[in-house]
Design an enzyme around this catalytic site. Structure first.
Site, short mmCIF file in Angstrom:
data_model
loop_
_atom_site.label_atom_id
_atom_site.label_comp_id
_atom_site.label_asym_id
_atom_site.label_seq_id
_atom_site.Cartn_x
_atom_site.Cartn_y
_atom_site.Cartn_z
N HIS A 67 0.77 -1.27 -0.11
CA HIS A 67 -0.06 0.23 -0.11
C HIS A 67 1.02 1.15 0.02
O HIS A 67 2.08 1.17 0.41
CB HIS A 67 -0.82 0.03 1.29
N GLU A 69 0.87 3.86 1.87
CA GLU A 69 1.46 4.38 3.35
C GLU A 69 2.62 3.40 3.58
O GLU A 69 3.55 3.83 4.14
CB GLU A 69 0.21 3.97 4.31
N CYS A 97 -5.97 1.91 5.83
CA CYS A 97 -6.93 0.76 6.06
C CYS A 97 -6.14 0.36 7.41
O CYS A 97 -5.45 0.96 8.09
CB CYS A 97 -6.64 -0.31 5.11
N CYS A 100 -2.63 -0.47 7.38
CA CYS A 100 -1.66 0.83 7.39
C CYS A 100 -1.76 1.38 8.56
O CYS A 100 -0.81 1.82 9.17
CB CYS A 100 -2.24 1.54 6.22
#
Length: 159
Positions: A67, A69, A97, A100
């Site tokens: 992801h 992040e 999410c 993260c």
């Protein structure tokens, strides 16, 4: 006397505003979209300098943890030589999410600034306290632009 014609938006006076850095994150999200990834971009800022960047790369890397992040946090930690990012701000175009949020918690990021809220998978849907207790949270910065990128991407998948 106040005149709306001469009003200067605060972000125009400060080139290092939330809007300025979110613009950089939006550019990263656009790169993700161009690569066929869900358009999410993230960057880590420390002392007004970008020290980590990332955009979603789950398809390219065949890695569900890739992801934006996570990639930005990893880059910032490597750049700064520290696993803790206490004095840093993470800018991300979409609310993180749960996975993260966990990484943000462990990195002890000082501030998280996000664009659009993620009603389905955002961490606040599960629990707003998933971030470190000292982490400041700012939402809704350039949210409309973040949402527009996401809508355009998913509309393209359906056609």
């Amino acid at each position: 006397m106040y005149s709306p014609r001469f009003f200067i938006h605060p972000s125009a006076m400060n080139p290092f505003s939330h809007e300025y850095f979110m613009e950089q994150a939006l550019d990263l999200a656009q790169r993700a979209a161009e690569a066929g990834e869900i358009p999410v971009g993230a960057l880590v800022v420390c002392q007004q300098r970008i020290v980590g960047k990332g955009y979603n790369q789950t398809e390219q890397l065949n890695d569900v943890t890739a992801h934006a992040e996570i990639i930005a946090l990893t880059a910032a930690s490597q750049y700064l030589g520290s696993k803790y990012l206490l004095d840093c701000t993470l800018y991300v175009t979409l609310e993180p999410c749960v996975m993260c949020a966990g990484a943000i918690f462990w990195a002890q990021v000082g501030e998280v600034v996000f664009g659009a809220r993620d009603e389905r998978r955002g961490f606040s849907r599960v629990s707003p306290s998933l971030l470190h207790p000292k982490t400041r949270l700012v939402g809704g910065i350039r949210a409309d632009e973040s949402q527009a990128l996401l809508r355009k991407f998913f509309r393209g998948l359906r056609t």
